[in-house]
Design a protein around this motif. Sequence first.
Motif, PDB file in Angstrom:
ATOM      1  N   ALA A 158      -2.434   4.006   6.704  1.00 44.65           N
ATOM      2  CA  ALA A 158      -3.296   3.001   6.231  1.00 44.65           C
ATOM      3  C   ALA A 158      -3.736   2.173   7.395  1.00 44.65           C
ATOM      4  O   ALA A 158      -2.564   2.087   8.394  1.00 44.65           O
ATOM      5  N   PHE A 159      -4.917   1.965   7.584  1.00 46.48           N
ATOM      6  CA  PHE A 159      -5.345   1.122   8.654  1.00 46.48           C
ATOM      7  C   PHE A 159      -5.874  -0.139   8.337  1.00 46.48           C
ATOM      8  O   PHE A 159      -6.409  -0.266   7.202  1.00 46.48           O
ATOM      9  N   ILE A 160      -5.651  -1.096   9.253  1.00 46.97           N
ATOM     10  CA  ILE A 160      -6.200  -2.679   8.863  1.00 46.97           C
ATOM     11  C   ILE A 160      -6.646  -3.550   9.814  1.00 46.97           C
ATOM     12  O   ILE A 160      -5.860  -3.251  10.934  1.00 46.97           O
ATOM     13  N   VAL A 161      -7.809  -3.996   9.849  1.00 43.62           N
ATOM     14  CA  VAL A 161      -8.269  -4.988  10.963  1.00 43.62           C
ATOM     15  C   VAL A 161      -8.474  -6.438  10.056  1.00 43.62           C
ATOM     16  O   VAL A 161      -9.321  -6.549   9.239  1.00 43.62           O
ATOM     17  N   VAL A 162      -7.781  -7.549  10.524  1.00 42.50           N
ATOM     18  CA  VAL A 162      -8.163  -8.748  10.017  1.00 42.50           C
ATOM     19  C   VAL A 162      -8.564  -9.676  11.042  1.00 42.50           C
ATOM     20  O   VAL A 162      -7.881  -9.873  12.080  1.00 42.50           O
ATOM     21  N   ASN A 163      -9.290 -10.609  10.893  1.00 43.30           N
ATOM     22  CA  ASN A 163      -9.860 -11.678  11.945  1.00 43.30           C
ATOM     23  C   ASN A 163      -9.226 -12.833  11.318  1.00 43.30           C
ATOM     24  O   ASN A 163      -9.591 -13.539  10.227  1.00 43.30           O
ATOM     25  N   ILE A 213      -6.203   1.182  -4.683  1.00 45.41           N
ATOM     26  CA  ILE A 213      -5.591   0.508  -3.482  1.00 45.41           C
ATOM     27  C   ILE A 213      -6.561  -0.306  -2.647  1.00 45.41           C
ATOM     28  O   ILE A 213      -6.411  -1.614  -2.465  1.00 45.41           O
ATOM     29  N   LYS A 214      -7.699   0.149  -2.504  1.00 46.56           N
ATOM     30  CA  LYS A 214      -8.599  -0.780  -1.594  1.00 46.56           C
ATOM     31  C   LYS A 214      -8.900  -1.808  -2.378  1.00 46.56           C
ATOM     32  O   LYS A 214      -9.114  -2.897  -1.821  1.00 46.56           O
ATOM     33  N   ASN A 215      -9.597  -1.758  -3.427  1.00 42.23           N
ATOM     34  CA  ASN A 215      -9.697  -3.117  -4.361  1.00 42.23           C
ATOM     35  C   ASN A 215      -8.704  -4.038  -4.487  1.00 42.23           C
ATOM     36  O   ASN A 215      -8.725  -5.252  -4.382  1.00 42.23           O
ATOM     37  N   LEU A 274      -6.986  -8.955  14.636  1.00 37.32           N
ATOM     38  CA  LEU A 274      -5.645  -8.251  14.603  1.00 37.32           C
ATOM     39  C   LEU A 274      -5.704  -6.882  13.871  1.00 37.32           C
ATOM     40  O   LEU A 274      -6.371  -6.805  13.074  1.00 37.32           O
ATOM     41  N   ILE A 275      -4.991  -5.895  14.576  1.00 37.81           N
ATOM     42  CA  ILE A 275      -5.008  -4.554  14.091  1.00 37.81           C
ATOM     43  C   ILE A 275      -3.495  -4.125  13.666  1.00 37.81           C
ATOM     44  O   ILE A 275      -2.881  -4.501  14.551  1.00 37.81           O
ATOM     45  N   ASP A 276      -3.549  -3.384  12.421  1.00 40.70           N
ATOM     46  CA  ASP A 276      -2.235  -2.790  12.286  1.00 40.70           C
ATOM     47  C   ASP A 276      -2.374  -1.643  11.567  1.00 40.70           C
ATOM     48  O   ASP A 276      -3.522  -1.091  11.294  1.00 40.70           O
ATOM     49  N   ASN A 277      -1.339  -0.888  11.216  1.00 39.24           N
ATOM     50  CA  ASN A 277      -1.361   0.488  10.319  1.00 39.24           C
ATOM     51  C   ASN A 277       0.109   0.743  10.126  1.00 39.24           C
ATOM     52  O   ASN A 277       0.962   0.249  10.685  1.00 39.24           O
ATOM     53  N   LEU A 278       0.109   1.560   9.205  1.00 46.03           N
ATOM     54  CA  LEU A 278       1.392   2.244   8.601  1.00 46.03           C
ATOM     55  C   LEU A 278       1.333   3.593   7.992  1.00 46.03           C
ATOM     56  O   LEU A 278       0.481   3.827   7.221  1.00 46.03           O
ATOM     57  N   HIS A 279       2.208   4.471   8.512  1.00 43.55           N
ATOM     58  CA  HIS A 279       2.275   5.807   7.944  1.00 43.55           C
ATOM     59  C   HIS A 279       2.798   5.739   6.564  1.00 43.55           C
ATOM     60  O   HIS A 279       3.621   4.926   6.174  1.00 43.55           O
ATOM     61  N   LEU A 280       2.081   6.576   5.712  1.00 42.66           N
ATOM     62  CA  LEU A 280       2.360   6.557   4.246  1.00 42.66           C
ATOM     63  C   LEU A 280       3.422   7.432   3.745  1.00 42.66           C
ATOM     64  O   LEU A 280       2.981   8.784   4.154  1.00 42.66           O
ATOM     65  N   ASP A 281       4.157   7.374   3.118  1.00 44.64           N
ATOM     66  CA  ASP A 281       5.136   8.183   2.562  1.00 44.64           C
ATOM     67  C   ASP A 281       4.497   9.139   1.293  1.00 44.64           C
ATOM     68  O   ASP A 281       3.819   8.514   0.604  1.00 44.64           O
ATOM     69  N   VAL A 325       0.907  -1.273   0.005  1.00 45.19           N
ATOM     70  CA  VAL A 325      -0.008   0.042   0.049  1.00 45.19           C
ATOM     71  C   VAL A 325       0.840   1.281   0.036  1.00 45.19           C
ATOM     72  O   VAL A 325       0.626   2.177  -0.645  1.00 45.19           O
ATOM     73  N   ASN A 326       1.966   1.202   0.842  1.00 45.56           N
ATOM     74  CA  ASN A 326       2.877   2.290   0.906  1.00 45.56           C
ATOM     75  C   ASN A 326       3.403   2.938  -0.573  1.00 45.56           C
ATOM     76  O   ASN A 326       3.503   3.790  -0.958  1.00 45.56           O
ATOM     77  N   SER A 327       3.828   1.481  -1.116  1.00 47.61           N
ATOM     78  CA  SER A 327       4.276   1.914  -2.635  1.00 47.61           C
ATOM     79  C   SER A 327       3.509   2.216  -3.469  1.00 47.61           C
ATOM     80  O   SER A 327       3.377   3.093  -4.376  1.00 47.61           O
ATOM     81  N   TRP A 328       1.995   1.449  -3.712  1.00 50.77           N
ATOM     82  CA  TRP A 328       0.901   2.176  -4.391  1.00 50.77           C
ATOM     83  C   TRP A 328       0.507   3.544  -4.267  1.00 50.77           C
ATOM     84  O   TRP A 328       0.147   4.220  -5.202  1.00 50.77           O
ATOM     85  N   PHE A 329       0.531   3.945  -2.951  1.00 46.97           N
ATOM     86  CA  PHE A 329      -0.045   5.203  -2.569  1.00 46.97           C
ATOM     87  C   PHE A 329       0.741   6.520  -3.293  1.00 46.97           C
ATOM     88  O   PHE A 329       0.081   7.560  -3.440  1.00 46.97           O
ATOM     89  N   LYS A 330       1.851   6.164  -3.807  1.00 47.79           N
ATOM     90  CA  LYS A 330       2.391   7.369  -4.487  1.00 47.79           C
ATOM     91  C   LYS A 330       1.789   7.644  -6.011  1.00 47.79           C
ATOM     92  O   LYS A 330       2.179   8.502  -6.442  1.00 47.79           O
ATOM     93  N   SER A 331       1.220   6.563  -6.344  1.00 50.11           N
ATOM     94  CA  SER A 331       0.770   6.462  -7.979  1.00 50.11           C
ATOM     95  C   SER A 331      -0.408   6.051  -8.205  1.00 50.11           C
ATOM     96  O   SER A 331      -1.044   6.141  -9.501  1.00 50.11           O
ATOM     97  N   ILE A 332      -1.157   5.388  -7.162  1.00 46.60           N
ATOM     98  CA  ILE A 332      -2.419   4.620  -7.774  1.00 46.60           C
ATOM     99  C   ILE A 332      -3.668   5.393  -6.854  1.00 46.60           C
ATOM    100  O   ILE A 332      -3.410   5.602  -5.604  1.00 46.60           O
ATOM    101  N   PRO A 333      -4.818   5.632  -7.434  1.00 47.30           N
ATOM    102  CA  PRO A 333      -5.824   6.285  -6.552  1.00 47.30           C
ATOM    103  C   PRO A 333      -6.135   5.366  -5.477  1.00 47.30           C
ATOM    104  O   PRO A 333      -6.119   4.145  -5.579  1.00 47.30           O
TER     105      PRO A 333
END
Length: 289
Positions: free
Chosen positions: A271-276, A231-233, A282-289, A219-227
Amino acid sequence: MPDKTRKTMQTFYDKNSFSKYIAELKEKKKKIGFAPTMGALHAGHISLYQEAQKHNDIVISSIFVNPTQFNNPEDLEKYPRTIEEDIKKLGDSKLVDAVYIPGVEDIYPNGMERKHYDFGGIENEMEGAARLGHFDGVGTVVEEFFRQVQPDNAYFGEKDFQQLKIIEKLVEVLDLKIKIHGVKIHREEGGLAMSSRNMRLSEDERHASTIIYRTLNHVNSWFKSIPINDIKNRVEEIFSKENMELEYFLIADEETLKESAVSSNGRNYRAFIVVNVGKVRLIDNLHLD
């Protein structure tokens, strides 16, 4: 400079004895660093105390499984409780001067009721939408701990990023003279964010769960160039092929925590994500460059 000499860790099990300890520290004008926990400690918790030791004379931990922040009674019942192991980990770390392990009556003397807070709307996003009243429970217990511990600095992990922002807002709303520090997510070797819940994963589930962090890096890589919608899809497609449930994925403004459909210059996004995975959320997140 803070005193780096650590004596044997003291353990307090009731409000009265702990309050006397805090009063003595305040009389000596000691700078107090504090990080509350719900126990089942791991290296991520220890990293909070490593950070706290850098800036304080005294470092205090607490262990308390807070009933008012659980929406599901089954989750409260299943939450891992490992008090003896936790005390040993804290003592062995040589980072903590005292640990406070209060009873429910020490935190909720008038019964277990959640206070209601206005956090400016951030309490209604993400986890707040999924777990109604959760952040009122968090605010209630953290406010009480802050009033009892009276810290100068308090430390919270960025894994629970929304909680971190809630506590920053709590200090602002209550006008408390406490500096809040966010500490980077501590990860296992495969990238899985360290969490007390991880101990409920089987070995196969733990290995499979590493896809969460790998996806966030994509996601962090895609965020630079993809709508963002694309990305969600892509994220949804990745998890549709896994034996786990994607509860939600979104990209949000780091200040408002509102989901963003497009990015704007000058704003910070995460980016925020929750996965069962099985029965473990489980929850996780990452700051996007």
